[in-house]
Design a protein around this motif. Structure first.
Motif, PDB file in Angstrom:
ATOM      1  N   ALA A 182      -8.569   4.665  -1.764  1.00  0.00           N
ATOM      2  CA  ALA A 182      -8.894   3.255  -1.529  1.00  0.00           C
ATOM      3  C   ALA A 182      -9.237   2.535  -2.825  1.00  0.00           C
ATOM      4  O   ALA A 182      -9.039   1.328  -2.939  1.00  0.00           O
ATOM      5  CB  ALA A 182     -10.044   3.149  -0.535  1.00  0.00           C
ATOM      6  N   VAL A 207     -11.295  14.431   4.611  1.00  0.00           N
ATOM      7  CA  VAL A 207     -10.875  13.024   4.684  1.00  0.00           C
ATOM      8  C   VAL A 207     -11.885  12.150   3.938  1.00  0.00           C
ATOM      9  O   VAL A 207     -11.518  11.240   3.188  1.00  0.00           O
ATOM     10  CB  VAL A 207     -10.738  12.591   6.152  1.00  0.00           C
ATOM     11  N   VAL A 217      -6.002   2.732   5.821  1.00  0.00           N
ATOM     12  CA  VAL A 217      -4.810   3.546   5.573  1.00  0.00           C
ATOM     13  C   VAL A 217      -5.195   4.868   4.909  1.00  0.00           C
ATOM     14  O   VAL A 217      -4.675   5.931   5.273  1.00  0.00           O
ATOM     15  CB  VAL A 217      -3.792   2.772   4.702  1.00  0.00           C
ATOM     16  N   GLY A 218      -6.144   4.801   3.963  1.00  0.00           N
ATOM     17  CA  GLY A 218      -6.593   6.027   3.286  1.00  0.00           C
ATOM     18  C   GLY A 218      -7.116   7.042   4.287  1.00  0.00           C
ATOM     19  O   GLY A 218      -6.767   8.222   4.239  1.00  0.00           O
ATOM     20  N   VAL A 219      -7.952   6.586   5.226  1.00  0.00           N
ATOM     21  CA  VAL A 219      -8.507   7.491   6.235  1.00  0.00           C
ATOM     22  C   VAL A 219      -7.394   8.030   7.124  1.00  0.00           C
ATOM     23  O   VAL A 219      -7.346   9.230   7.437  1.00  0.00           O
ATOM     24  CB  VAL A 219      -9.575   6.755   7.074  1.00  0.00           C
ATOM     25  N   ILE A 223       0.844  -1.200   0.000  1.00  0.00           N
ATOM     26  CA  ILE A 223       0.000   0.000   0.000  1.00  0.00           C
ATOM     27  C   ILE A 223       0.877   1.247   0.000  1.00  0.00           C
ATOM     28  O   ILE A 223       0.619   2.211  -0.730  1.00  0.00           O
ATOM     29  CB  ILE A 223      -0.939  -0.002   1.221  1.00  0.00           C
ATOM     30  N   PHE A 256      -6.478  -1.019   3.066  1.00  0.00           N
ATOM     31  CA  PHE A 256      -6.255   0.168   2.236  1.00  0.00           C
ATOM     32  C   PHE A 256      -7.219   1.291   2.622  1.00  0.00           C
ATOM     33  O   PHE A 256      -6.829   2.460   2.714  1.00  0.00           O
ATOM     34  CB  PHE A 256      -6.438  -0.185   0.754  1.00  0.00           C
ATOM     35  N   ILE A 257      -8.489   0.928   2.866  1.00  0.00           N
ATOM     36  CA  ILE A 257      -9.462   1.951   3.262  1.00  0.00           C
ATOM     37  C   ILE A 257      -9.036   2.595   4.578  1.00  0.00           C
ATOM     38  O   ILE A 257      -9.035   3.828   4.716  1.00  0.00           O
ATOM     39  CB  ILE A 257     -10.873   1.341   3.382  1.00  0.00           C
ATOM     40  N   ALA A 309     -10.252   9.835   1.098  1.00  0.00           N
ATOM     41  CA  ALA A 309     -10.019   8.410   1.379  1.00  0.00           C
ATOM     42  C   ALA A 309     -10.575   7.485   0.281  1.00  0.00           C
ATOM     43  O   ALA A 309      -9.859   6.564  -0.137  1.00  0.00           O
ATOM     44  CB  ALA A 309     -10.593   8.053   2.744  1.00  0.00           C
TER      45      ALA A 309
END
Lengths: 355, 118
Positions: free
Chosen positions: A106, A98, B14-16, A28, B11-12, A102
């Motif tokens: 994602a 955010v 980590v994105g946040v 990631i 991943f979600i 996000a």
């Protein structure tokens, strides 16, 4: 690469679950690193390309030929004050950026860049992308509501209505691709575009109206010119993020650009054969081989189109945007879905010939 | 099968976290010097006349409602499109009937002026 990293971590004496988790996190980090670099240099490319289209040079002061400009911009934004306006709903105000960013990050979890180069190779890849990208609209509408500013509120209303309208046209266009490919998995969608006619085997030709509608809807979806009424500097100053400053603004910006790259990569995967070579079947040399380079070229092409549109077209009026979405795109896509259905049922070649 | 979805979940998250961390950085590194003029909502130098969460055009509701109908339609079309080659003529004509009904509704709303913005 996954197994390689996992064996290393297990070799260090880590338990297997931890090794798997670490491997995923590293992958990631790699994806996000490349994505952030791409976003940073897309902003520079935008200013440079539009500059040259308007016969000026664009940024050229920071570093050689302005190449360090994005880094300077990022540093500047980091040291700016984040203003929370009086009367704003503080929690929502801070959550909104955010929420907007996000999902656009994602979505990259399932996007392959070359054969097998993907973090999560799931069956429902396209469905996941469609689902997660439609979350982005919450960021916009929450930002507009929380800001306690009329401009932000108007921008958010406009933007939300526009995004959901074009999502329908986009969804119908994707249904056409699914009918042609018979799979939701990106690898299989690309594989089904493989053929001996090179670039004429790809889906852009039989699905030409859907291809055009998909990309134009993508431009509208990301609120980019000529559909940028959500920002509309000259009428509602900057739309939903008028009250945002510093890093809070940068996060919105990052999400928008990550979304642009996402839409471009999707267009390349779904309609232009992803990593397949345009000369496949014509030559056996390296030119005919599929590789990540083709994918990058195709994605860059669509990104260039974004910038080109912005430098060329004046902004649409809001009623024209809604008319285009509902009264032009949706009827065309419905008709073309029926046409594609007929082609698939009749097994019309070379695209839909019986396997 | 299901373990394929673990990277997505991570991943979600980590994105946040990345988004939150960037905002936190902004707060830590940036200055904080609020004053009344700076914090007042931006409205071209005027005092705001009314609450900014004001009445808005009912058409936005209409778009939202129409969106739900058509988005559901797409959700129905997705699985159908994938198995189209296997379900044959019966499956094809069933969906065409369904699409036909939807198109009749679409024409109705068009004639009623629900898609009209002026």
């Amino acid at each position: 690469m996954t197994e390689f990293l996992q064996t290393i971590f297990i070799g260090w004496g880590l338990p297997e679950s931890l090794a798997i988790g670490l491997t995923i996190l590293l992958q990631i980090a790699l994806i996000l690193g490349v994505l952030f670099a791409a976003v940073a240099y897309l902003t520079l490319a935008e200013r440079k390309v539009i500059g040259y289209m308007q016969v000026r040079v664009g940024p050229n002061r920071v570093g050689p030929r302005g190449l360090l400009q994005p880094i300077a911009d990022a540093l500047k934004l980091m040291f700016k004050e984040i203003i929370i306006p009086a009367g704003a709903d503080k929690k929502l105000f801070l959550i909104a950026p955010v929420l907007a960013m996000a999902p656009s990050l994602a979505a990259w979890a399932v996007l392959p860049v070359a054969d097998g180069w993907v973090l999560a190779d799931i069956n429902a890849g396209l469905l996941y992308v469609l689902a997660i990208t439609s979350m982005g609209v919450y960021g916009v509408i929450v930002a507009g509501w929380a800001s306690n500013s009329k401009y932000a509120f108007l921008g958010a209303m406009r933007s939300a209505a526009q995004i959901v309208s074009y999502e329908i046209a986009m969804g119908f266009a994707l249904v056409g691709v699914l009918m042609a490919a018979g799979s939701l998995n990106f690898g299989q969608i690309v594989a089904s575009q493989q053929g001996e006619y090179g670039l004429f085997s790809w889906f852009w030709l039989p699905l030409l109206p859907l291809f055009v509608i998909y990309f134009v809807s993508g431009v509208a979806e990301t609120n980019r010119a000529p559909f940028d009424v959500a920002e509309g500097e000259s009428e509602i100053v900057a739309g939903f993020h008028v009250e945002y400053s510093g890093m809070a603004f940068a996060v919105f910006f990052l999400g928008e650009y990550a979304n642009m790259i996402l839409i471009s990569a999707l267009a390349a995967l779904l309609f232009l054969g992803g990593w397949l070579s345009p000369f496949q079947g014509w030559t056996d040399s390296w030119l005919g081989q599929s590789s990540i380079i083709w994918m990058l070229i195709k994605t860059s092409f669509f990104l260039f189109l974004y910038l080109w549109f912005r430098a060329t077209f004046p902004r649409y009026r809001y009623d024209q945007i809604m008319r285009l979405g509902w009264k032009v795109f949706i009827p065309i896509t419905i008709v073309w879905i029926v046409v594609v259905g007929g082609l698939v049922m009749g097994e019309i070649g070379p695209w839909f010939a019986a396997a | 099968m299901l373990e394929n979805y673990l990277p997505i979940l991570i991943f979600i998250v980590v994105g946040v976290i990345v988004g939150g961390a960037m905002m936190a950085f902004g707060f830590i590194l940036g200055p904080h010097r609020p004053d009344t003029a700076k914090l007042s909502p931006y409205e071209c130098g005027f005092e705001a006349f009314e609450d900014s969460r004001m009445k808005f055009d009912v058409r936005f509701y209409l778009v939202a409602i129409l969106f739900i109908i058509f988005d559901l339609e797409i959700a129905f079309l997705f699985p159908w499109a994938i198995v189209l080659k296997d379900i044959g003529l019966f499956g094809f004509s069933a969906m065409m009937l369904f699409l036909g009904i939807l198109v009749i509704g679409f024409i109705y709303e068009w004639k009623k002026g629900a898609l009209q913005w002026e």
